[in-house]
Design a protein around this motif. Structure first.
Motif, PDB file in Angstrom:
ATOM      1  N   PHE A  29       0.830  -1.076   0.014  1.00 27.16           N
ATOM      2  CA  PHE A  29      -0.199   0.031  -0.209  1.00 27.16           C
ATOM      3  C   PHE A  29       0.845   1.101  -0.109  1.00 27.16           C
ATOM      4  O   PHE A  29       0.633   2.331  -0.825  1.00 27.16           O
ATOM      5  N   ASN A  32       2.967   1.235  -3.184  1.00 34.08           N
ATOM      6  CA  ASN A  32       2.433   1.787  -4.715  1.00 34.08           C
ATOM      7  C   ASN A  32       1.240   2.700  -4.583  1.00 34.08           C
ATOM      8  O   ASN A  32       0.959   3.453  -5.723  1.00 34.08           O
ATOM      9  N   ILE A  33       0.520   2.786  -3.763  1.00 32.94           N
ATOM     10  CA  ILE A  33      -0.540   3.833  -3.633  1.00 32.94           C
ATOM     11  C   ILE A  33      -0.121   5.230  -3.058  1.00 32.94           C
ATOM     12  O   ILE A  33      -0.235   6.129  -3.373  1.00 32.94           O
ATOM     13  N   ASN A  95      -2.297   9.179  -9.568  1.00 35.47           N
ATOM     14  CA  ASN A  95      -1.913   7.973  -9.134  1.00 35.47           C
ATOM     15  C   ASN A  95      -3.020   7.367  -8.344  1.00 35.47           C
ATOM     16  O   ASN A  95      -3.602   6.177  -8.367  1.00 35.47           O
ATOM     17  N   LEU A  96      -3.472   7.917  -7.048  1.00 36.20           N
ATOM     18  CA  LEU A  96      -4.734   7.541  -6.314  1.00 36.20           C
ATOM     19  C   LEU A  96      -5.805   7.357  -7.205  1.00 36.20           C
ATOM     20  O   LEU A  96      -6.508   6.155  -7.082  1.00 36.20           O
ATOM     21  N   ALA A  98      -5.750   6.345 -10.436  1.00 33.72           N
ATOM     22  CA  ALA A  98      -5.658   5.035 -11.072  1.00 33.72           C
ATOM     23  C   ALA A  98      -5.667   3.807 -10.510  1.00 33.72           C
ATOM     24  O   ALA A  98      -5.918   2.969 -10.765  1.00 33.72           O
ATOM     25  N   THR A  99      -5.442   3.990  -8.877  1.00 37.13           N
ATOM     26  CA  THR A  99      -5.414   2.764  -8.181  1.00 37.13           C
ATOM     27  C   THR A  99      -6.967   2.331  -7.844  1.00 37.13           C
ATOM     28  O   THR A  99      -7.179   1.224  -7.247  1.00 37.13           O
ATOM     29  N   ILE A 101      -8.569   3.596  -5.234  1.00 38.42           N
ATOM     30  CA  ILE A 101      -8.653   3.864  -3.731  1.00 38.42           C
ATOM     31  C   ILE A 101      -9.888   5.203  -3.674  1.00 38.42           C
ATOM     32  O   ILE A 101      -9.795   5.796  -4.600  1.00 38.42           O
TER      33      ILE A 101
END
Length: 290
Positions: A29, A32-33, A95-96, A98-99, A101
């Motif tokens: 987490f 990557n996040i 990025n967030l 893309a994940t 979340i």
């Protein structure tokens, strides 16, 4: 509060150590996040960094730690990672998204912020500050803050065409925010004793404090309820955070105030350590000089 009990203006928040229930899951987490990387690992503790040199966050695994319902006890509300500029925050947002979340957000006038939760419900804010000379103050001298919608399109435009390589060099721990059981007691400890200065109120349920005129180094709230108990030591949450002080004289002065108030001060590897009324650990570090 007299000048003798005010923290030195050359003060910052340092690293934060948190408890997690599954180290491998948390490492995935936070790499990557969130965008941190591993600096070093010792057993079930991992130091994480943005620049490959300075520790921002330590993860300590308590196997099968309890994962508490959000806003249920005194303890960590969130720790807040400060990125150096708006394009960096735009890349974080990309990025967030893309994940997949869930991302909360708020424009606080002095800053733009994104909010997420880790797998153990530890709260995380990632934000960027607006220039200090643009911050406004009310008639009492308090910093004006709000919670408005973030300009998502503007963040996307600011980061267009830039590569995501994790959190950049220049990223620091900007502030910490805690649930407490009583705001009056929190003020006595953090303002009257440690020497922070009140910078803003959020109604009767939250207060913000800092040193050196920053909008806030620590947020304190009673959103977990008046009289909320301290988080259990076998649950996910915060172990401690560090206060970075400019010199040994300042550290000694804080230690003496804490001792005179009746709080136990330990020596952990040459670092004075104590706990607030809700068992949140605090360690005092002298800043490194070049």
């Amino acid at each position: 509060m007299t000048a003798a009990t005010t923290l030195h203006p050359d003060f910052t928040i340092g690293l934060v150590q948190i408890r997690v229930s599954n180290l491998e899951r948390s490492l995935a987490f936070y790499q990557n996040i969130v965008g941190l990387s591993i600096l070093r690992q010792a057993g079930r503790e991992v130091e994480m960094t943005a620049d490959g040199q300075n520790v921002l966050l330590i993860l300590r695994e308590i196997e099968n730690a309890k994962v508490l319902r959000r806003n249920s006890v005194a303890g960590l509300y969130h720790f807040a990672i400060l990125v150096p500029n708006r394009p960096s925050l735009g890349l974080v947002m990309r990025n967030l998204i893309a994940t997949g979340i869930h991302v909360g957000q708020g424009d606080h006038l002095v800053s733009e912020a994104l909010y997420i939760q880790d797998p153990d419900n530890n709260g995380i804010e990632i934000y960027r500050d607006r220039p200090r000379d643009t911050w406004e103050h009310d008639t009492e001298g308090h910093v004006k803050m709000a919670t408005d919608p973030v300009d998502v399109d503007g963040l996307m435009a600011a980061s267009a065409g830039l590569p995501w390589n994790g959190l950049p060099a220049g990223t620091v721990m900007g502030h910490v925010h805690f649930h407490v059981g009583d705001l009056g007691q929190a003020k006595v400890f953090y303002v009257d004793l440690l020497g922070f200065e009140l910078t803003a109120h959020y109604g009767d349920a939250a207060m913000f404090i800092s040193a050196g005129g920053y909008h806030h180094h620590i947020g304190l709230n009673i959103w977990a309820g008046q009289g909320a108990p301290a988080a259990p030591v076998d649950a996910a949450g915060i172990d401690y955070f560090t206060l970075l002080l400019p010199n040994e004289e300042e550290r000694t002065a804080v230690v003496e105030r804490v001792r005179q108030a009746g709080y136990a001060v330990e020596d952990i590897g040459g670092v004075p350590a104590f706990r607030d009324p809700w068992n949140i650990g605090i360690r005092l570090i002298v800043k490194k000089t070049l």
